[in-house]
Design a protein around this motif. Structure first.
Motif, PDB file in Angstrom:
ATOM      1  N   HIS A  47       0.826  -1.205   0.000  1.00 51.06           N
ATOM      2  CA  HIS A  47       0.000   0.000   0.000  1.00 51.06           C
ATOM      3  C   HIS A  47       0.872   1.272   0.000  1.00 51.06           C
ATOM      4  N   ASP A  48       1.969   1.243   0.763  1.00 52.66           N
ATOM      5  CA  ASP A  48       2.896   2.387   0.779  1.00 52.66           C
ATOM      6  C   ASP A  48       3.490   2.640  -0.600  1.00 52.66           C
ATOM      7  N   ARG A  49       3.822   1.554  -1.285  1.00 53.29           N
ATOM      8  CA  ARG A  49       4.383   1.725  -2.628  1.00 53.29           C
ATOM      9  C   ARG A  49       3.399   2.472  -3.527  1.00 53.29           C
ATOM     10  N   TYR A  50       2.109   2.146  -3.399  1.00 54.87           N
ATOM     11  CA  TYR A  50       1.117   2.815  -4.236  1.00 54.87           C
ATOM     12  C   TYR A  50       0.870   4.259  -3.809  1.00 54.87           C
ATOM     13  N   LEU A  51       0.971   4.525  -2.519  1.00 53.49           N
ATOM     14  CA  LEU A  51       0.859   5.932  -2.087  1.00 53.49           C
ATOM     15  C   LEU A  51       2.004   6.752  -2.668  1.00 53.49           C
ATOM     16  N   ARG A  52       3.219   6.186  -2.576  1.00 53.00           N
ATOM     17  CA  ARG A  52       4.368   6.888  -3.150  1.00 53.00           C
ATOM     18  C   ARG A  52       4.198   7.053  -4.657  1.00 53.00           C
ATOM     19  N   ALA A  53       3.693   6.005  -5.320  1.00 56.82           N
ATOM     20  CA  ALA A  53       3.508   6.076  -6.780  1.00 56.82           C
ATOM     21  C   ALA A  53       2.551   7.197  -7.153  1.00 56.82           C
ATOM     22  N   ALA A  54       1.474   7.334  -6.384  1.00 57.39           N
ATOM     23  CA  ALA A  54       0.486   8.377  -6.694  1.00 57.39           C
ATOM     24  C   ALA A  54       1.116   9.760  -6.547  1.00 57.39           C
ATOM     25  N   GLU A  55       1.874   9.953  -5.474  1.00 57.30           N
ATOM     26  CA  GLU A  55       2.515  11.260  -5.300  1.00 57.30           C
ATOM     27  C   GLU A  55       3.590  11.478  -6.369  1.00 57.30           C
ATOM     28  N   PHE A  56       4.283  10.400  -6.731  1.00 59.18           N
ATOM     29  CA  PHE A  56       5.320  10.487  -7.767  1.00 59.18           C
ATOM     30  C   PHE A  56       4.705  10.984  -9.082  1.00 59.18           C
ATOM     31  N   VAL A  57       3.590  10.390  -9.463  1.00 53.89           N
ATOM     32  CA  VAL A  57       2.945  10.782 -10.726  1.00 53.89           C
ATOM     33  C   VAL A  57       2.439  12.223 -10.636  1.00 53.89           C
ATOM     34  N   ASP A  58       1.940  12.589  -9.473  1.00 51.22           N
ATOM     35  CA  ASP A  58       1.490  13.969  -9.282  1.00 51.22           C
ATOM     36  C   ASP A  58       2.658  14.946  -9.481  1.00 51.22           C
ATOM     37  N   VAL A  59       3.806  14.638  -8.870  1.00 46.60           N
ATOM     38  CA  VAL A  59       4.977  15.505  -9.026  1.00 46.60           C
ATOM     39  C   VAL A  59       5.425  15.535 -10.490  1.00 46.60           C
ATOM     40  N   ALA A  60       5.485  14.359 -11.097  1.00 50.33           N
ATOM     41  CA  ALA A  60       5.977  14.284 -12.480  1.00 50.33           C
ATOM     42  C   ALA A  60       5.086  15.102 -13.418  1.00 50.33           C
ATOM     43  N   THR A  61       3.771  14.964 -13.268  1.00 47.56           N
ATOM     44  CA  THR A  61       2.896  15.714 -14.187  1.00 47.56           C
ATOM     45  C   THR A  61       3.019  17.215 -13.937  1.00 47.56           C
ATOM     46  N   LYS A  62       3.192  17.612 -12.685  1.00 50.86           N
ATOM     47  CA  LYS A  62       3.408  19.042 -12.441  1.00 50.86           C
ATOM     48  C   LYS A  62       4.714  19.518 -13.088  1.00 50.86           C
ATOM     49  N   LEU A  63       5.763  18.709 -12.982  1.00 49.19           N
ATOM     50  CA  LEU A  63       7.026  19.099 -13.629  1.00 49.19           C
ATOM     51  C   LEU A  63       6.845  19.197 -15.148  1.00 49.19           C
ATOM     52  N   TRP A  64       6.129  18.241 -15.721  1.00 52.82           N
ATOM     53  CA  TRP A  64       5.916  18.300 -17.170  1.00 52.82           C
ATOM     54  C   TRP A  64       5.092  19.526 -17.555  1.00 52.82           C
ATOM     55  N   ASP A  65       4.273  19.985 -16.623  1.00 55.08           N
ATOM     56  CA  ASP A  65       3.438  21.165 -16.884  1.00 55.08           C
ATOM     57  C   ASP A  65       4.116  22.467 -16.471  1.00 55.08           C
ATOM     58  N   SER A  66       5.383  22.398 -16.015  1.00 59.87           N
ATOM     59  CA  SER A  66       5.987  23.605 -15.447  1.00 59.87           C
ATOM     60  C   SER A  66       6.458  24.596 -16.518  1.00 59.87           C
ATOM     61  N   TRP A  67       6.431  24.173 -17.760  1.00 60.36           N
ATOM     62  CA  TRP A  67       6.606  25.105 -18.879  1.00 60.36           C
ATOM     63  C   TRP A  67       5.282  25.157 -19.634  1.00 60.36           C
ATOM     64  N   ALA A  68       4.762  26.351 -19.832  1.00 60.81           N
ATOM     65  CA  ALA A  68       3.606  26.487 -20.714  1.00 60.81           C
ATOM     66  C   ALA A  68       4.019  26.078 -22.123  1.00 60.81           C
ATOM     67  N   ASP A  69       3.053  25.620 -22.912  1.00 55.70           N
ATOM     68  CA  ASP A  69       3.397  25.194 -24.273  1.00 55.70           C
ATOM     69  C   ASP A  69       3.969  26.342 -25.097  1.00 55.70           C
ATOM     70  N   ASP A  70       3.619  27.574 -24.705  1.00 53.38           N
ATOM     71  CA  ASP A  70       4.111  28.727 -25.472  1.00 53.38           C
ATOM     72  C   ASP A  70       5.241  29.467 -24.737  1.00 53.38           C
TER      73      ASP A  70
END
Lengths: 461, 461
Positions: free
Chosen positions: A149-172
């Protein structure tokens, strides 16, 4: 194909397991000596899959040497490196790599996948795994694998961080105004300032947003935690389902969970695995299947099975059924869904250990189907039409021949039946799967009017 | 060229900084809009460098967005991904990527570099950095950068773990005996069971030993800790040296430290950086240099200089010299050697902040040399013959033109003078540098006689 609405066409992924999913595949004459590290071998496979117009190819992974090195090729190239090399020798096919949320840092992994998406022109996918097993944990300073269960909690936060990083530059964000001397608009690049239970990451990423926005998110665990995770994050799900009824139930369950999580169930593609063993006749296919099983050295497989079942090897008699006193799934902290699948298969079909090993040897619990190309096309069509699959994860027992036979014999039949594309219509992995490019959650799209340093924006989440 | 003994020929590395080392290079017409993520741009550069028979190309890196995104291209592909992509479009040139020992796990990084070495046919190099800077630290859950000395202690243990992992498969481990059913010899693959102050790693690696054994080990820090680290581990050293006397002193110091550490000083190649600005005449070269400096927007550079010097931006007057009350190197926990180099340069030449910014803008402290191709070849020859260099780290101010001019005009002069190769004689990066393939420290080479499951062996360190 239009996005998200094309229920008729199915999606096909080639799951490339070095020289084949069958553990004895490497003993056949066609198998290259160092299949797991042989770029020429993988190049050939990628080109065959692309010739077959498959949506994607996929590389499994775990950061550990699996099993006895004598048993089968255990030496494997790191998947993001291999994907990048395969991006260079293909043009359209999607490229999905497995990487662990338990043994990576989000900043590093987000950057690597963004980079693969850039160099491949938008063809990258990430199979998100939490990595079971104490052997892997002990390569990263831990004594044992973190709790499931801990692994999945970490995974969820990991994906949240990763998507925010991918979104940290606007497309323009990248302006490149040489006259003004402003390369990127500072107000269209922002820190994420993430502070959570597992990670603190300031950001922004040091790679601009990639062609797909970010890689296609793929998931393959089928436990309760795994299904919930898939329902929240996954855009494609690989799953092992032995029977049509199980396949339909899984399909409906994941789509239902996605809807409950507030997502459009059409936004998740579900692909059960199939190990097609193809012959000119059914008898010929069966003979190949049996030849492969004869090439298994059972002493290797019995040791692995004992580890998976958490029993002593001596408790398993090759010509006996599994012992009655196995642990329950709740007692397993490793790959729960695989454990249950194996035990259920053995109990349902009353298999001896030797026969169970043969069944698992072909695809580690995935459905092996030996028959003619026509029969393989029939079963794919049947599962698809019965509502068990949006497509299939094709897991050839032997490579390259198993992939070649599938592409050259089964794909044309699916095309004749108007179940599969006859040309690539998109250029990115998400376009192949009929899925939309994700919106940037950290920036509203804006039109700055004059095209310059514009107006600001940063709508924080 | 024979290994290790050829003092006459020099070694050349192309240090590829997106669109050029000069911070204003991106404002020139030749610069592509998204230079840092543009694979076609890097492909072009790699092919130019290989056409020039250079030993290697090199990618710097830090896991952080550096500086203001308006100032210059800050978006960059992850180097191991980019190297892999460049391996696919080149055949002989060596490929060196920077990666941090502070923000990676040894198992993951060892595997990635082994994989790049496999896919490139033995052309991988690793520039080992400890990564200064609180900004980077805050992408990995830390409040500030670890202390300088601690970073180097961790780096040393990291390299120790990585080399053990690379040695965890004997070169003859993969047997591939299809008849017997033994893929790799279990007794020629072993755990490393590392337990240290920073890492616990069981191993073995899940990639067999690569063509070079492991990547060429490169280092670039010039602080006391950095020099000791280089003396112990590095096979090539990149360094910033402004004067010939400093260059000779550094060269002798590192070779002396290597000898004191029990190594053959010939086993380390020392390459000072040079930023060649090449014109048909000296005046033309100077004009290009000055044009570049005019394109700098000083407000960006002044902010960065203030950060490096640990002073408030208001303490720096653009037309004044540096203030007297700067910190000492001992008070700096970041990149110590760069700090001292910048302060020494400003004090020695009594530069105003504006002029210092111009000097640093071209190559961040490396020696800028504006002149004709003949003059560039002369200075390279002079430093080489004076004992300041085994070769040079070529850092074009503007890309691709700066690299093209060097390859097309300077390299032929060096060849005429018999100072540089006229064809590649080796296939691996170490062969280009005249360095031996490292022996496996965990296994003695053995001849098992019958070629099978042999005799055992594993001589542990």
């Amino acid at each position: 194909m239009t996005r998200g609405t094309d229920r008729k066409h199915l999606h096909l992924n080639a799951f490339l397991m070095s020289v084949g999913h069958h553990e004895a595949a490497w003993r056949l004459p066609e198998s290259p000596a160092s299949g797991g590290t042989d770029l020429a071998h993988y190049t050939r496979l990628a080109r065959i899959a692309e010739r077959g117009l498959l949506d994607s190819l996929f590389l499994a992974d775990s950061p550990v040497l699996m099993g006895d090195p004598g048993r089968r090729p255990g030496s494997k190239l790191e998947p993001t490196v291999l994907l990048t090399a395969l991006a260079a020798v293909t043009r359209r096919i999607g490229l999905i790599a497995t990487a662990s949320t338990s043994y990576n840092e989000p900043y590093n992994l987000a950057r690597r996948f963004a980079s693969v998406d850039h160099v491949s022109g938008g063809r990258a996918g990430w199979n998100i795994v939490t990595t079971a097993g104490a052997d892997a944990a002990r390569n990263f300073g831990l004594d044992d694998t973190p709790l499931h269960h801990d692994r999945y909690l970490r995974a969820a936060e990991f994906v949240d961080v990763a998507t925010k990083l991918w979104d940290s530059w606007a497309d323009d964000a990248v302006l490149g105004d040489k006259d003004l001397g402003v390369h990127a608009r500072a107000e269209r690049v922002r820190r994420i300032d993430h502070k959570g239970a597992y990670f603190r990451v300031d950001g922004p990423l040091n790679v601009e947003r990639s062609p797909q926005g970010y890689p296609l998110l793929v998931q393959a665990g089928s436990s309760e935690d795994g299904r919930d995770f898939a329902a929240r994050y996954a855009e494609a799900v690989f799953t092992a389902q032995q029977t049509l009824d199980d396949g339909i139930a899984f399909y409906q369950d994941v789509k239902r969970r996605a809807a409950a999580a507030g997502r459009d169930p059409e936004g998740i593609r579900i692909l059960p695995g199939i190990v097609p063993v193809i012959g000119d006749t059914e008898a010929e296919a069966r003979a190949l299947d049996e030849e492969l099983d004869r090439l298994i050295r059972p002493e290797y497989a019995k040791l692995q099975l004992a580890r998976t079942l958490r029993v002593h090897p001596d408790a398993l008699g090759l010509d006996e059924e599994l012992p009655d006193d196995l642990p329950t799934e709740d007692e397993i902290e490793g790959a729960k869904s695989r454990y249950t699948l194996i035990v259920d298969l053995a109990r349902r079909e009353r298999l001896t250990v030797r026969r169970l090993i043969g069944r698992l040897g072909g695809g580690r619990g995935h459905r092996t189907f030996a028959g003619t190309a026509e029969q393989v096309a029939d079963t794919i069509q049947h599962w698809h039409e019965a509502g068990a699959a949006d497509g299939f994860n094709i897991m050839p027992a032997v490579l390259p021949s198993g992939l070649e036979l599938f592409v050259d014999r089964v794909v044309p039949l699916l095309q004749e039946r108007d179940l599969f594309r006859t040309e690539y219509t998109g250029t990115t992995l998400r376009e192949h799967y009929g899925l939309p490019r994700p919106a940037n959650r950290l920036f509203e799209p804006v039109d700055t009017g004059d095209g310059h340093l514009g107006i600001a924006l940063a709508g924080a989440r």
